[in-house]
Design an enzyme around this catalytic site. Structure first.
Site, mmCIF file in Angstrom:
data_model
loop_
_atom_site.group_PDB
_atom_site.id
_atom_site.type_symbol
_atom_site.label_atom_id
_atom_site.label_comp_id
_atom_site.label_asym_id
_atom_site.label_seq_id
_atom_site.Cartn_x
_atom_site.Cartn_y
_atom_site.Cartn_z
ATOM 1 N N SER A 96 104.924 43.572 -37.438
ATOM 2 C CA SER A 96 104.730 43.926 -36.145
ATOM 3 C C SER A 96 104.344 42.442 -35.286
ATOM 4 C CB SER A 96 104.860 44.682 -34.848
ATOM 5 O OG SER A 96 103.539 45.514 -34.632
ATOM 6 N N THR B 240 102.716 50.377 -38.816
ATOM 7 C CA THR B 240 101.607 50.873 -39.696
ATOM 8 C C THR B 240 101.757 52.478 -40.545
ATOM 9 O OG1 THR B 240 99.538 50.096 -38.678
ATOM 10 C CG2 THR B 240 99.453 52.419 -39.142
ATOM 11 N N THR C 191 101.971 48.732 -33.663
ATOM 12 C CA THR C 191 101.773 49.880 -33.075
ATOM 13 C C THR C 191 101.204 47.862 -31.985
ATOM 14 O OG1 THR C 191 99.792 49.617 -33.184
ATOM 15 C CG2 THR C 191 101.513 51.714 -33.213
ATOM 16 N N ASP C 192 100.687 46.754 -32.484
ATOM 17 C CA ASP C 192 100.675 46.007 -32.152
ATOM 18 C C ASP C 192 101.109 44.985 -31.329
ATOM 19 O OD1 ASP C 192 98.177 46.035 -33.613
ATOM 20 O OD2 ASP C 192 98.098 44.925 -34.784
HETATM 21 N N1 ASP Z 1 99.129 45.842 -36.978
HETATM 22 C C1 ASP Z 1 99.818 46.896 -37.003
HETATM 23 C C2 ASP Z 1 101.705 46.527 -36.327
HETATM 24 O O1 ASP Z 1 101.716 46.432 -35.253
HETATM 25 C C3 ASP Z 1 99.748 47.975 -36.583
HETATM 26 C C4 ASP Z 1 100.414 49.556 -36.452
HETATM 27 O O2 ASP Z 1 101.446 49.504 -36.498
HETATM 28 O O3 ASP Z 1 99.375 50.682 -35.818
HETATM 29 O O4 ASP Z 1 102.498 46.768 -37.616
#
Ligand code: ASP
Length: 326
Positions: free
Chosen positions: A58, A12, A91-92
Site C-alpha cells: 500500500s 500483507t 495496513t500501512d
Molecule cells: N507494507 C504492507 C502494506 O501496507 C503492510 C501490510 O499490509 O500490513 O501493504
C-alpha cells in the site's frame, strides 16, 4: 442471499514469504481469490465475487490509483445486484485510503475495508478471519449508511478516526478518541456508535470530477526544525499540512515562514503530532487567523481533506467550514 464484491488492492493479506514466519515477506503476491478459498464457511455469509484491481504494497499506491479505486467502488455500488463492498488493502496506508473513500464514494451500501498484519504464508495468518468478518459486516443491514468502515482484529473502526498504532501485532489499529464503532464476534457485528461527521452519500465531494488532485504536502515540526525545510516542501504545493507539537504548535521562526506562505496564497492546515485531543484556532500560532485547524484529523487525513477541499474552492472560510463538517 446477499451478494458482496471484494475489491482487492494488495497488502500483507496477499503477501508471501518464508513458511511459518511473519517477517521477511513481500506484500501483494497472490490473488485474493486464494484467500477467499481458504475461508471454509464464507458461502454461508453471502455470494462473494472478487475484482483484483491492484496487487501492491500500500506504500506504492498513487493518487491516480485512488481515483481509479473510487471510480470502481462507485460503479460497483451502483449495481443493483451488489449489496455491499469489501476492500482489501495494505495496513500501512489503510487509514488514508479509507478516509478518502469515505469522502468520495456516493453510496449508502456498506463499504468495509480490511487487511492483515501477517502474510498468507505465516503460521496463523490473520487475513482470512479479518476478511471473513469484513464480508459478514458488509452483508449486515446494520452497516448500511455508516460510511466506509474498517474491520480489523474483531473491531469495527470509523475510517475517519482509525490509525495504525502497532507495526507488527495483529491488533494493529487504534481507536484514538472516537474510532471504535463496535466489535465483531465471528460473523456477528455489535455496533455501538455512529459518526456525526458527513460521509459518502451525505458528502459534497462525490459530485466532483476528480481527474487530478491538488498538491498538498506535509511538514513535521520538531525541536530545531529549520523553517527553510518547510518552505522548500511548500514550493510546488497548493496547500500544506503542518504537523505541529501540542495543539498544532511550532517555533517563532515557523510562525513567520507560515505567514509568508499564506501571503503567497498557499492554504495552510494546522494538525498535531499528538494522537488525541484537538487542534483549535490559535491566534498566537496563526496571527492573521488565515490557517485552518485540523480539529481531530491526523496529518495524513488532514491532507486528504485539504486535497478535496481545494478541488472545490480556495476560499478560506469555505475550507474552514469543510474542516468543521467532515
Ligand atoms: N507494507 C504492507 C502494506 O501496507 C503492510 C501490510 O499490509 O500490513 O501493504
Amino acid at each position: 442471499m446477499k451478494k458482496i464484491m471484494v475489491i482487492a488492492t494488495g497488502g500483507t493479506i496477499v503477501g508471501t514469504g518464508a513458511i511459518g514466519k511473519s517477517k521477511l515477506y513481500e506484500a501483494g503476491q497472490i490473488d485474493i481469490d486464494q484467500i477467499i478459498g481458504t475461508i471454509g464457511n464464507v458461502n454461508d455469509l453471502a455470494r462473494v465475487e472478487a475484482i483484483q484491481l491492484f496487487n501492491v504494497d500500500s506504500n506504492d499506491l498513487s493518487l491516480d490509483n485512488w481515483i481509479e479505486l473510487k471510480n470502481v467502488v462507485n460503479e460497483v455500488a451502483s449495481r443493483p445486484d451488489i449489496n455491499g463492498i469489501v476492500i482489501t488493502h495494505g495496513t500501512d496506508t489503510l487509514d488514508e485510503t479509507a478516509f478518502f473513500l469515505n469522502l468520495v464514494c456516493e453510496t449508502s451500501k456498506p463499504v468495509v475495508i480490511t487487511g492483515a498484519m501477517r502474510p498468507a504464508t505465516a503460521t496463523s495468518p490473520d487475513g482470512p478471519m479479518n476478511l471473513y468478518q469484513a464480508i459478514a459486516l458488509a452483508s449486515s443491514d446494520q452497516a448500511i449508511g455508516m460510511g466506509v468502515v474498517a474491520v480489523f482484529s474483531n473491531t469495527i473502526y470509523s475510517s475517519r478516526d482509525i490509525q495504525k498504532e502497532n507495526n507488527f501485532k495483529t491488533d494493529a489499529f487504534s481507536k484514538r478518541d472516537f474510532g471504535c464503532l463496535g466489535y465483531m464476534l465471528d460473523e456477528k457485528p455489535y455496533l455501538f456508535s455512529k459518526t456525526y461527521k458527513r460521509h459518502t452519500y451525505t458528502s459534497e465531494f462525490p459530485r466532483l470530477r476528480l481527474d487530478k488532485l491538488p498538491k498538498v504536502g506535509i511538514s513535521y515540526f520538531y525541536v530545531g526544525a529549520p523553517a527553510d525545510d518547510l518552505v522548500k516542501i511548500a514550493q510546488n504545493k497548493d496547500g500544506m499540512v503542518i504537523v505541529g507539537s501540542g495543539t498544532g504548535n511550532y517555533s517563532k521562526e515557523w510562525i513567520v515562514a507560515i505567514e509568508d506562505l499564506i501571503g503567497q496564497g498557499k492554504v495552510i492546515v494546522r494538525a498535531s503530532r499528538v494522537n488525541n485531543g484537538m487542534v483549535f484556532e490559535n491566534i498566537h500560532f496563526d496571527p492573521s487567523n488565515r490557517s485552518i485547524s485540523a480539529n481531530t484529523l491526523t496529518g495524513p487525513k488532514a491532507r486528504v481533506l485539504l486535497m478535496l477541499a481545494l478541488s472545490l474552492t480556495r476560499d478560506i472560510d469555505e475550507i474552514k467550514r469543510i474542516f468543521g463538517e467532515y
